[in-house]
Design an enzyme around this catalytic site. Structure first.
Site, PDB file in Angstrom:
ATOM      1  CG  HIS A  91     -23.875  -5.968 -18.340  1.00  0.00           C
ATOM      2  ND1 HIS A  91     -24.219  -4.870 -17.607  1.00  0.00           N
ATOM      3  CD2 HIS A  91     -23.560  -6.848 -17.121  1.00  0.00           C
ATOM      4  CE1 HIS A  91     -23.687  -4.719 -16.269  1.00  0.00           C
ATOM      5  NE2 HIS A  91     -23.040  -5.981 -16.167  1.00  0.00           N
ATOM      6  CG  ASP A  93     -27.654  -3.293 -18.960  1.00  0.00           C
ATOM      7  OD1 ASP A  93     -26.686  -4.025 -18.964  1.00  0.00           O
ATOM      8  OD2 ASP A  93     -28.591  -3.281 -18.044  1.00  0.00           O
ATOM      9  CD  GLU A 158     -26.088  -7.991 -14.959  1.00  0.00           C
ATOM     10  OE1 GLU A 158     -26.045  -8.893 -14.324  1.00  0.00           O
ATOM     11  OE2 GLU A 158     -25.992  -6.799 -14.857  1.00  0.00           O
TER      12      GLU A 158
END
Length: 463
Positions: A91, A93, A158
């Site tokens: 992920h 983020d 996530e």
């Protein structure tokens, strides 16, 4: 085949500084998934990954929309249908980071100090995600091919519980189809003690609210004849555990898969002493079910924790009231084969049964996540163990993780494949905390380990 990985590992060493500087570029992008003000930065991060993977020669690279933030996908399938296909999940983020939180340097301006990279997302999960991108590059830029097929699934939600990932996977099952999923979003106790997680706990998260009088009441006029909702809540919470520190909810442990002797022996290798645990947490004494050691309690057994409490007046000065309501948030970490929705129903029923008739109670389900449990003697896990031995330089232990990564169980269930959690961070890297960091040596060791893992997977099919 070994010649391919040897050349790839040498390439990764020769390009180590460039790899780090490219990671710095990723870390400068404040891709906060939970803040609408940073939606543009999320798109910028996705575009950066899209452009980077295209430049490495991956095929079908695309920024794919979801109902929220996009997924970035790319693949290299040149090894052919007779070789395994690895699905790499990561992920891009991150969680928020502000200087006033206690950061020593700008969280989105990477700083290398004392052998570590300091920045938000350095280890969770941009640094660990990038390890796999660089491992694949190291093959493609030397031999022009990798020993196995590789697909990259990089999501941007996530840190907000991946609300749109499962629908995305269901919609693109054929595109994502693989033989094993690799996730690097975990950690180890020390650099010389690599760990492979074969289990993660699931989650049932609830909110309980106790209601008494219609409105807050004057405690002088009404106190003594009205059951205070705050007191009633405390009475309820006090009955959630037995005297031996086991959870009192009937049926709570029914579906727990017992620990085998081999598992307990493996977990014991990473156990903590009471003094170590007290030093790490600051608590005056260790608590829990005495039938299990500390590591088992925090990784291999289910829990029930009060995460927050509220009621009445908490401002400055006195306000003598009987509050109209009281509430709390409770999380239950679950292990295989516990079902989060069944646990919610058991908890809800039990709370109703112990609620005094003088108040009413509401139990609300907030979120759930399935636990994940995989055998550690399967070939995909043993290939990971060999990869650490050859690439990292130390034999790993198989252990259970106390946290939750819901996508692990979802991928396993939806795609019918094992998930291998090869973490390259340290337990004290400061995930979600000020001054998050990633050890530079571990970044480079991780790349070499990921290179060898692809080789070991290919070797499985040659035997």
């Amino acid at each position: 085949m070994e010649e391919l990985s040897t050349a790839a590992r040498q390439y990764s060493r020769e390009n180590a500084e460039r790899f780090r500087l490219e990671l710095h570029e990723m870390l400068r992008i404040p891709s906060l998934s939970g803040d609408p003000a940073h939606a543009g930065d999320i798109r910028r991060m996705a575009a950066w990954l899209d452009e980077h993977m295209r430049g490495l020669g991956l095929d079908n690279v695309a920024i794919m929309p979801t109902a929220g933030h996009p997924v970035v996908y790319g693949e290299w399938l040149g090894a052919g249908p007779d070789k395994p296909t690895v699905l790499v999940y990561g992920h891009y983020d991150v969680v928020p980071a502000l200087m006033e939180d206690g950061w020593h340097t700008d969280p989105f301006e990477p700083v290398e100090k004392d052998g570590k990279i300091y920045a938000r997302g350095a280890t969770d999960d941009k640094g660990q995600l990038f390890i796999h991108v660089k491992a694949l590059e190291s093959y493609l830029k030397t031999a022009g091919r990798a020993p196995v097929n590789v697909k990259m699934l990089l999501e941007g939600e996530e840190e907000v519980s991946s609300p749109n990932l499962v629908p995305f996977i269901k919609e693109h099952l054929e595109l994502l189809r693989g033989d094993v999923c690799i996730i690097s979003d975990t950690s180890m106790r020390s650099i010389e003690e690599p760990a492979i997680l074969h289990s993660l706990r699931g989650m049932t998260y609830v909110e309980i609210e106790v209601h008494g009088p219609t409105d807050d009441l004057h405690s002088g006029l009404w106190g003594g004849a009205v059951h205070n909702p705050a007191l009633a809540l405390v009475e309820i919470l006090g009955k959630l555990y037995n005297a031996d520190n086991t959870i009192a909810i009937p049926g709570f442990y029914d579906d727990v898969v017992p620990l085998t002797a081999d598992e307990r022996a493996m977990i014991a290798k990473t156990d903590l002493t009471e003094e170590q645990y007290k030093a790490s947490t600051g608590v005056p004494a260790v608590w829990g079910d005495a039938a299990f050691n500390i590591r088992e309690r925090i990784a291999a057994r289910p829990t029930l924790d009060i995460n927050g409490l509220w009621s009445g007046w908490t401002g400055p000065g006195p306000k003598t009231i009987v509050p109209s309501k009281a509430g709390c948030k409770i999380s239950s970490r679950l292990v295989g084969n516990q079902d989060p929705h069944k646990i919610f129903e058991l908890l809800k029923s039990y709370v109703a049964s112990i609620t005094p008739p003088t108040v009413t109670v509401e139990v609300r389900l907030i979120t759930t996540g399935k636990p994940a449990l995989f055998p550690f003697d399967i070939p995909e896990m043993q290939a990971a163990s060999l990869a650490y031995e050859k690439g990292w330089g130390a034999t790993p232990v198989f252990t259970r993780g106390g946290g939750s990564i819901p996508v692990v169980a979802e991928i396993a269930d939806l795609m019918g494949i094992p998930v291998v959690m090869m973490g390259y961070g340290l337990d004290d890297d400061g995930l979600h905390s000020p001054n998050e960091r990633f050890t530079i040596e571990m970044f480079h060791r991780g790349i070499e380990t990921a290179i060898v893992y692809l080789e070991e997977l290919a070797r499985m099919t040659d035997q």
